[in-house]
Design an enzyme around this catalytic site. Structure first.
Site, PDB file in Angstrom:
ATOM      1  N   ARG A 186     -34.716   4.136 -49.424  1.00  0.00           N
ATOM      2  CA  ARG A 186     -34.022   3.130 -48.614  1.00  0.00           C
ATOM      3  C   ARG A 186     -34.459   3.199 -47.152  1.00  0.00           C
ATOM      4  O   ARG A 186     -34.387   2.209 -46.427  1.00  0.00           O
ATOM      5  CB  ARG A 186     -32.516   3.306 -48.772  1.00  0.00           C
ATOM      6  CG  ARG A 186     -31.944   4.581 -48.238  1.00  0.00           C
ATOM      7  CD  ARG A 186     -30.569   4.907 -48.826  1.00  0.00           C
ATOM      8  NE  ARG A 186     -30.659   5.264 -50.236  1.00  0.00           N
ATOM      9  CZ  ARG A 186     -29.612   5.543 -51.001  1.00  0.00           C
ATOM     10  NH1 ARG A 186     -28.389   5.514 -50.485  1.00  0.00           N
ATOM     11  NH2 ARG A 186     -29.767   5.861 -52.276  1.00  0.00           N
ATOM     12  N   LYS A 242     -35.411  18.288 -55.165  1.00  0.00           N
ATOM     13  CA  LYS A 242     -34.952  17.941 -56.510  1.00  0.00           C
ATOM     14  C   LYS A 242     -34.869  19.204 -57.374  1.00  0.00           C
ATOM     15  O   LYS A 242     -35.675  20.122 -57.224  1.00  0.00           O
ATOM     16  CB  LYS A 242     -35.918  16.945 -57.157  1.00  0.00           C
ATOM     17  CG  LYS A 242     -35.929  15.576 -56.522  1.00  0.00           C
ATOM     18  CD  LYS A 242     -36.935  14.664 -57.226  1.00  0.00           C
ATOM     19  CE  LYS A 242     -37.000  13.302 -56.551  1.00  0.00           C
ATOM     20  NZ  LYS A 242     -35.771  12.519 -56.716  1.00  0.00           N
TER      21      LYS A 242
END
Length: 510
Positions: free
Chosen positions: A358, A284
């Site tokens: 996910r 990130k």
């Protein structure tokens, strides 16, 4: 922990540090709300005029403190805004009562006892005030005030309101008593979830989270099974292992099972539990890491919901799966381009290691599907795209069943949680086609929140009703506190999940 009591005492006679009353916004100025009659009388019927002189309007979230006149045992009166005066034959909404009570409780932090004389006409009103006050009184202070020389170990850190006396309720009435008990159980578990979200990631690892869940399960009659890294390897949980393999803190899959002898339906809940999300190799950018301890909010929510169901003795079977991992970059971390074999047997090409939620959810969803529950609901801080679409206070709902999606949306609205139904456009599925694996973990950039939902749908067993709640916006509040919402972890979706479990217990799956 803030205590709650239902009191039969009058507002004028109860001894407390402060007396909370409601004030509404009328056409010609502030209007004193029901429940405050004795207080208004102590002001010679001029409480509204005094409040107006002090600048009060009755707007939602407004707080006005004033010294109590003679005739009241409490030294301070706190008037909290309820918003507009209800239309004729209507009463204040449960959410307006919740928010007002929460605002008042926050304003009285550091006090020992406060009496709440807000409008309470029915047990539902009492429950709303109790919920709001107990949630508003929350504060996370575990890592503050560590001066060993301070007698209380707090070094001046202001503590939450210690005791709440709810006036206007009826302690001997079964409905009021049940409402209070439900509010206490629900808010204690929401606040436990908030504590987990707020705990620094050096102290909350997959292993320590699993330990918290195990202890809570034993305390509340919930069966707990923990799969460690060896069991995950043996079971073929490639998604959870792939996300967690870059960290020194190995992953866990925790199953909590609450069963009831009279249950006719089973509800499975699955939560994303990334105890810290650096993005992995797809690191990130600066400014996006600081709050990533909150990426386990979904797991905290489903954990809180199953424990609440047990505490309320609901006639429904509720199972929660906590998919716990820490997503870190290292020499052993999953790389973009790697292919993982999931628990279902499908292969996934990892195009972005920051789309890790996910992956852990996919394994847990297939595991949950094996038991053929009547419905599965997963909860996750899954995508920034959902925040862009719905903002910071609203979670998205996706489902393979339109009626079920509508039902969850209506339940969320009923309990005061902002949500919005979202579609699963079939044409977006093609973007996840992979030349190497069965599916890629990334698709089209536009509609990214919907793409993530379509990915999860691939891991739902045939014929099982499923819904996905993307709580990326409301799970962690970075602004100033408001109503009963604190800064930091919020416990988003717990109230919706518990109400859903109650509906299922009552025979309505939606």
């Amino acid at each position: 922990m803030t205590a709650l009591t239902l009191s039969t005492a009058g507002a004028a006679t109860l001894r407390a540090d402060a007396l909370v009353v409601g004030v509404a916004k009328g056409a010609k100025g502030p209007v004193v709300a029901p429940g405050a009659e004795a207080v208004d009388k102590a002001f010679d019927g001029k409480l509204a005029a005094v409040l107006e002189t002090l600048g009060a309007t009755g707007a939602e979230g407004e707080v006005t403190k004033l010294p109590a006149p003679s005739g009241l045992k409490a030294p301070v009166v706190l008037a909290v805004g309820l918003g507009s005066v209800p239309e004729k034959d209507e009463s204040f909404s449960a959410e307006s009562l919740r928010r007002a009570a929460g605002t008042a409780a926050r304003a009285l932090s550091g006090s020992k006892k406060a009496a709440f004389a807000l409008p309470v006409e029915a047990s539902e009103d009492a429950e709303a005030v109790a919920e709001g006050a107990l949630l508003g009184a929350y504060a996370f202070t575990a890592y503050q005030g560590g001066d060993s020389d301070a007698k209380d170990g707090r070094n001046g850190v202001k503590q939450p309101l210690a005791e709440i006396a709810l006036l206007g309720a009826k302690p001997r009435d079964k409905a009021f008593k049940a409402a209070a008990e439900r509010a206490i159980a629900l808010t204690e578990e929401i606040n436990r979830a908030r504590d987990l979200v707020n705990t620094p990631p050096n102290d909350l690892t997959p292993e320590s989270f699993a330990a918290v869940a195990t202890a809570a399960g034993k305390e509340n009659g919930v069966k707990v099974q923990v799969l460690d890294e060896k069991a995950l390897v043996k079971g073929g949980f490639g998604g959870i292992l792939g996300v967690g393999q870059g960290s020194q803190n190995p992953p866990r899959l925790v199953k909590l099972s609450y069963t009831h002898s009279k249950a006719a339906k089973t509800l499975a809940l699955v939560g994303k539990g990334i105890t810290y999300d650096s993005g992995g190799i797809s690191l990130k950018p600066a400014g996006h890491n600081e709050t990533m301890k909150c990426d386990m909010s979904g797991a905290a929510a489903v954990f809180a919901a199953v424990v609440t169901a047990a505490r309320l003795n609901l006639a429904v079977n509720v199972t929660a799966y906590l998919a716990l991992a820490e997503n870190m970059p290292s020499g052993s971390a999953t790389r973009p381009g790697d292919v993982l074999r999931m628990y279902s047997g499908k292969t996934v090409e990892v195009l972005n290691t920051d789309a890790e939620g996910r992956l852990v959810l996919a394994d847990a969803l297939w595991k949950a599907s094996e038991e053929k529950p009547d419905a599965i609901v997963d909860v996750a801080t899954l995508t920034g795209a959902m925040v862009l679409a719905l903002g910071n206070r609203t979670f998205g709902i996706m489902s393979n069943d339109d009626a079920f999606r509508t039902s969850i949306h209506e339940i969320a609205e009923e309990v005061g949680e902002q949500s919005w139904p979202m579609p699963l456009p079939a044409e977006l599925r093609k973007g996840m086609d992979s030349p190497t694996a069965d599916i890629a973990n990334m698709g089209e950039r536009m509609g990214g929140g919907l793409v993530a939902g379509l990915f999860l749908k691939e891991f739902i067993g045939e014929g099982i009703t499923w819904a996905h709640l993307d709580i990326a916006g409301p799970a962690f509040h970075e602004g100033a506190p408001f109503g009963y919402t604190p800064k930091g972890g919020t416990g988003s979706s717990v109230r919706t999940l518990v109400k859903l479990a109650e509906r299922v217990a009552a025979g309505d799956l939606g």
